[in-house]
Each structure stands twice: as structure tokens, then as C-alpha cells.
Write a protein that holds these residues in place. Sequence first.
Motif, PDB file in Angstrom:
ATOM      1  N   GLU A 232      -1.349   7.734  23.027  1.00  0.00           N
ATOM      2  CA  GLU A 232      -2.585   6.950  23.042  1.00  0.00           C
ATOM      3  C   GLU A 232      -3.149   7.046  21.636  1.00  0.00           C
ATOM      4  OE1 GLU A 232      -5.268   8.118  26.168  1.00  0.00           O
ATOM      5  OE2 GLU A 232      -3.562   8.465  27.489  1.00  0.00           O
ATOM      6  N   TYR A 233      -3.367   5.911  21.038  1.00  0.00           N
ATOM      7  CA  TYR A 233      -3.731   5.873  19.614  1.00  0.00           C
ATOM      8  C   TYR A 233      -4.995   5.025  19.436  1.00  0.00           C
ATOM      9  CZ  TYR A 233      -3.444   4.044  14.813  1.00  0.00           C
ATOM     10  OH  TYR A 233      -3.728   3.650  13.521  1.00  0.00           O
ATOM     11  N   TYR A 234      -5.995   5.621  18.847  1.00  0.00           N
ATOM     12  CA  TYR A 234      -7.246   4.891  18.637  1.00  0.00           C
ATOM     13  C   TYR A 234      -7.597   4.870  17.157  1.00  0.00           C
ATOM     14  CZ  TYR A 234      -7.297   6.110  23.520  1.00  0.00           C
ATOM     15  OH  TYR A 234      -6.933   6.283  24.816  1.00  0.00           O
ATOM     16  N   LYS A 235      -8.066   3.728  16.728  1.00  0.00           N
ATOM     17  CA  LYS A 235      -8.496   3.601  15.344  1.00  0.00           C
ATOM     18  C   LYS A 235      -9.937   3.108  15.374  1.00  0.00           C
ATOM     19  CE  LYS A 235      -7.119   1.430  11.005  1.00  0.00           C
ATOM     20  NZ  LYS A 235      -6.025   0.833  10.255  1.00  0.00           N
ATOM     21  N   VAL A 236     -10.823   3.896  14.792  1.00  0.00           N
ATOM     22  CA  VAL A 236     -12.242   3.536  14.816  1.00  0.00           C
ATOM     23  C   VAL A 236     -12.740   3.419  13.385  1.00  0.00           C
ATOM     24  CG1 VAL A 236     -14.550   4.216  15.569  1.00  0.00           C
ATOM     25  CG2 VAL A 236     -12.569   4.762  16.996  1.00  0.00           C
ATOM     26  N   GLN A 237     -13.295   2.278  13.057  1.00  0.00           N
ATOM     27  CA  GLN A 237     -13.776   2.034  11.697  1.00  0.00           C
ATOM     28  C   GLN A 237     -15.279   1.833  11.717  1.00  0.00           C
ATOM     29  OE1 GLN A 237     -11.029  -1.166  11.869  1.00  0.00           O
ATOM     30  NE2 GLN A 237      -9.906  -0.473  10.066  1.00  0.00           N
ATOM     31  N   ASN A 238     -15.981   2.777  11.112  1.00  0.00           N
ATOM     32  CA  ASN A 238     -17.433   2.621  10.993  1.00  0.00           C
ATOM     33  C   ASN A 238     -17.760   2.920   9.538  1.00  0.00           C
ATOM     34  OD1 ASN A 238     -20.094   2.245  11.468  1.00  0.00           O
ATOM     35  ND2 ASN A 238     -20.367   4.025  12.807  1.00  0.00           N
ATOM     36  N   GLU A 239     -17.499   1.953   8.708  1.00  0.00           N
ATOM     37  CA  GLU A 239     -17.597   2.167   7.260  1.00  0.00           C
ATOM     38  C   GLU A 239     -18.801   1.412   6.697  1.00  0.00           C
ATOM     39  OE1 GLU A 239     -13.560   2.854   5.375  1.00  0.00           O
ATOM     40  OE2 GLU A 239     -12.992   1.535   7.006  1.00  0.00           O
ATOM     41  N   SER A 240     -18.943   1.470   5.398  1.00  0.00           N
ATOM     42  CA  SER A 240     -20.169   0.964   4.786  1.00  0.00           C
ATOM     43  C   SER A 240     -20.095  -0.541   4.533  1.00  0.00           C
ATOM     44  CB  SER A 240     -20.426   1.681   3.470  1.00  0.00           C
ATOM     45  OG  SER A 240     -19.593   1.123   2.471  1.00  0.00           O
ATOM     46  N   GLU A 241     -21.196  -1.057   4.085  1.00  0.00           N
ATOM     47  CA  GLU A 241     -21.288  -2.481   3.763  1.00  0.00           C
ATOM     48  C   GLU A 241     -20.479  -2.837   2.511  1.00  0.00           C
ATOM     49  OE1 GLU A 241     -22.556  -4.721   5.749  1.00  0.00           O
ATOM     50  OE2 GLU A 241     -23.009  -3.052   7.088  1.00  0.00           O
ATOM     51  N   LYS A 242     -19.974  -1.808   1.828  1.00  0.00           N
ATOM     52  CA  LYS A 242     -19.144  -2.084   0.656  1.00  0.00           C
ATOM     53  C   LYS A 242     -17.765  -1.469   0.822  1.00  0.00           C
ATOM     54  CE  LYS A 242     -21.321  -2.691  -3.432  1.00  0.00           C
ATOM     55  NZ  LYS A 242     -22.098  -2.274  -4.616  1.00  0.00           N
TER      56      LYS A 242
END
Lengths: 439, 252
Positions: A232-242
Motif C-alpha cells: 500500500e503506497y501513499y503519496k501526500v503533497q502539501n507543499e508551498s505556493e512556490k
Amino acid sequence: MTTETIDLKTKLVADFYAREAVMNGEASSAFHQKKRAALARFDQLGFPTPKNEEWKYSNVRELISESYHFNAESSLGLADLQDLNIPEQVANILYFINGHYNEELSSIVSSSDQIIIDSLQSAYKKNPSLVNTYFDELVKDDTDAFTSLNTAFAHDGVFIHIPDNQTVEHPVILRFVSDARTQNVGSQPRNIIAVGKNAHVKLAEAFRTLGTERSFTNAVTEIHMDRDSGVEYYKVQNESEKAYHIGTTQVRMLDNSHFYAGTVTLNGHFTRNNLNIIIDGERCEAHMYGLYFPDGTQHVDNHTVADHCKPNSQSNELYKGILRDRAKGVFNGKIFVRPDAQKTNAFQSCKNIVLSTEATMNTKPQLEIYADDVKCSHGTTTGQIDEEALFYMRSRGISKPEAMSLLMFAFCADVVSQIKIDSIREYLENVIADKLASK
Amino acid sequence: MLSIKELRASIEGKEILKGINLDIKPGEVHAIMGPNGSGKSTLASVLAGREEYEVTGGSVLFDGKDLLDLAAEERAAEGIFLAFQYPVEIPGVTTINFLKTAVNEIRKYRGENPLDAAQFLKMVREKAKLVSMNDSLLKRALNEGFSGGEKKRNEIFQMAVLEPKLAILDETDSGLDIDALRIVAEGVNSLRSPDRSAIVVTHYQRLLDYIVPDYVHVLYKGRIVKSGTKELAFELEEKGYDWIKAEVEAVG
């Protein structure tokens, strides 16, 4: 092609050879030869332009218009991470700051007979031939310039090896933090996950940014699944506006293996995710779930491939997005059914809610079927909030904004509920609720 | 409680309500009957605040407030409840979560503190029992995969939880077999009280066997053309609507 394009590419190629010149004996290793071949591919391909069909709606001109300090040293410590509200969980947690493995921040709780977890650098030092067995094997034929670039510059990342018949109880969570507080930073994490026969693991990659300068992440993960294994593989991206993020996850599945992927893009200026699954076994199941919420001028592009090479396997895909403001979304889902892959079941669906007239969503399902006894379907929808449902909720006293956010949260629920690492699912539920309520 | 004067409303430029007059006092149950296309559901929708309809004339006062000035959610908070003819399926939102949000939004509107989870659950269990609503439905996504009867019962259950001053039942009997009809009617009856009123919109008399109205009005071509007591409903059941149509044509 702009002059900036030539600049960044030329600079990277020059950097490569400058480093190679001071490598001593290691330059002749098989490992380095793979990097060298990758650099040649990158040099030949160049950064993609919208003329490239795979990059038609995602223009990297802005990304490559500036330079980045790759693998920059960072003084980032535990205190700095508190701003990021990272959820706690008993798990194998590995931190990478600007691409460097940070042992102090990391903790490994599973025993080494269950799972070998190491940084790529350290694993290579200990056992170069083992790492070399897997490194680049799944992506060496990739025609994507960014993947080749990653291979050429692969500096650090994780190396995971799960021996046969091991079920890893605690999840592995890889946290990639870009420290862009003082300068433009770049990192190219390279992760190798080798899952033995009848071995099982839950794995997550989480990407965050600190600071307001630009960050550029070019990540590649190779997942080798032996027969009867489960990932089970999850990729979560919570990065900046730049933050610019380009990532490829390449999976190869052998007989009876089960793969679940959840890709959630919460924030980031420009995001491109490639999820490529080669189903090279019978009776395999590949499930792909995706969710994205671009607003402002954010751009999110998901490209997926389910490549059915053998008979009797199935793939199932559901991607959902909510787009606001002037956001742009792209979905391209390819399903290949090779001549040998009879009795394949392949399903694909992409559903979007577009909340603004200036937001756009481009969806492109692409099915290439060379076998005759298969079941394949695909569907995409792009629409607005269901007015009838909205009125129903308002007629019960729920205000319009609250009703909107409930409906949007509900829209996401069938993807979020697929995420089986509790801390990550709960984190997502909270961030998504906040995100939906704030507008 | 409710005072409708010369109400006119249209949708997409077509006038459906052509001057409705109706007064409802606390505790009264009014049945609105009439042939298909007469404007019954439009009246229910306009009172609940459905935005597709444009009110082109007249007034509606609810407890002295100008109802037409209020958004749908404000009307609900003031005590109006519409039981839908076709309840909407909302995947991903459980009935219980939906109702908790509704109850607390209404409490906020009224300046009351939100109910905590325990208070809310206790209240909901009592109400579910009142309308014979199966607890297991509460945890499921709102109306998703519910049978016709379950959906209608869910409407009545929501009504029991929200305790409106004025309930508007829009063809709640449609698509129900006699057992489901009886259960729904019992739910409605259990909520009757001297300070609560209801408008029961129906095409058929049979619902009125179970929910006995104080008044019956016949709506035809956007106007109330005849009013009476429950006997009028029996007459309509027996003779159909043609004699009413004939009367109207003769006059008009």
C-alpha cells in the motif's frame, strides 16, 4: 526553446561531469555507469516542452527559468518541524531534508529481520551489488527527461528490502522536507523498494516545504513486487505556493501481487505525478486512487499507466479533483492490454468539480488494447456542485458555504477512506476539511 | 402562522402560481390537492425557498416575518421544513452527520449553543424510535441506496429531529405501498401539536385517511379554486378532478 532552458540543462550536465572528475575509482562502478547513461539520455531529451504529447498541458518553462541549490545543507531541526503539524504515529519514519537523510529526526521501529530500511547512500556503501540489482532497473527505458535526470543525480533516498514472507506491522513513512527559507532549493530523492515473495508493507511518502523561496523536487520511486506480495503506497503533497514537484513512481508486479496507491495533492505551485504500473504477473490487482485540490494558480497533473502484460489481472483507478480560482488540472490515464493479457479487467474513472469559470481541467483517458477477451472501461466527468443536493441541505438549515464544504468533503470521501495508515488519513481529513471550509 | 397573499411565481418565464391566497393557523393541517401540473409542488418549493422559481408578486408572512426575504437555510432555521417528493441521495455524507450539522447550524442561527455528541445522539435515538427508523440507516450515506419507503421515512425522521413549526409534505405518499404509507403517516401524526402546522400536498385522498386534515384546498392552474374540510377530499376521490375543472371553466 528559451535561453533559460539551455541554461539549467547545460548547468546540470556540466555539474555532472565536474563531479565525475573527482570521483576516483567509483566512476567506473556499474552504479555510476547507469547514472552516466541516464545523463546522456537527459542530455539528449532535454526538458520537455508542450510539443511533447506527455507534457502538452504542463509547461515547465517557469520551473526551469531559475536555478536551484541542489542538496543544500540545512540546519533544520525538530523545533522547525513543529510548524508543519506532522501527525504522530508509531511507524518507521525517515526524514530527508533537502534530499539528505537525517538520522537524528528519523526513527526505525521495525526489526531488521522484518524489513531492511536504510538510506540509499548507506545501503550502497554496505552492499553495492544488492542496491545495484534494483537501481534504475524499472526506469532505464523511461523516455521522461526528469526520470533520467533523477537517475543521473540520485544522491540519497531510501532503500527498503523486505525479505520473503515478512509482513511489516508498522508503516514506513518517508518525510521529504524542502527547506526553502533562505534560497531556492532542489532535491532529487531516489527510493528503491524491493518487496520479497509473500511480503507485505504499507508505505507513505510525504512532501512538505518550509520557507517562501522556490523548491524543486524531482522524485523517483521504484517498487519491485515479487509474487504474492502486497504494497500500500501513499503519496501526500502539501507543499508551498512556490513548490515545483515532479515525481515518478514505477511499479513492477509479479504473480498474485496486490498494489494500492493513493496520491493526494493538497498544495503546491506545480505538481506532476507519474504513476506507472507494469502488471507483469497473473492474478494481480492494482488499485490507483488520486485526489487533488488546486486553487489560486496551482497546477496539478497526474499521469498514470496500467500496463497489463499477463492474463487474468485487474486494475482499477479512481481520481478525483476539486478546482477553484484559476487552477489547472490534468489527468492522463493510460491502460495498455498486451496481446498476452487475456481476461484483463481494467477500469478507470476521473471525476472533477470545477468551481470557477477560470479553472480548467484536461482529462485524457488512453486505452490501447491488443487482446480480445478483456473488460475495460473508462469515464471522466467534470461538473459543478450538484444544485439539488445543495438545496436539500440548505432546506435543512445548513448554510450554503457549509453545505458546499460538506458536499465537497463527501466527494473526496471514497478516495480518502482508501488510505489505511490512520495518522495519514486523519491528517488528510483535517487538512481537507480546513481547505474546503476556508473558501 | 403562515399568511400567503396573491402569491405569483414562475420558472423559466412560465407562470405557475397565479395568485395563491392561504392562511394557516397554529396547529392546523391543510391538504393541498389538485391534478398533475396544477402547481402543488411549485407552491411547496417556493415556500421552502427553491431558487429556480422566481416570485413575481404577492407576499408570504411566516410568524410575521417576510418569508420571501429569507434564504432557504434561514427559512429552515425559522421553522419551515420541506419533506421532499424525491429526497436527494448524497454519497459520502452519513445521515447522522448531516443531521448533526443541520441541528447545530439551526441552533447557531437561533443563538443557542451546539449540542454535544452525547446530547445529540440521545435525541436522535428517541426520534428514530418515534418514526420506526432503523438505527443502521443513520450510519449510511444519506439516502444512498435507500428504498423509496426508507427515503420517505428518513424525511419524516429528519422532520422529527428538526421539530419545525410548519412542515410541508410534498407528495410524501407517492411511491409508497400501504404499509410504508401508514408508518410515515404515524410519524407525522406523532408530531402533531397545537403549535405545529402542516401543509400536506397530495394527489390522492388515501394519505388523508391517515393524516386527517382540518382543511382541504384544490389547486388548479395556479390558483386555489375550492376549499373545504376533509369531506372535500372524499368527494375528489369519488368524482375525480373533472367536475372541478368544469366548474372553473364555467366561471372563468
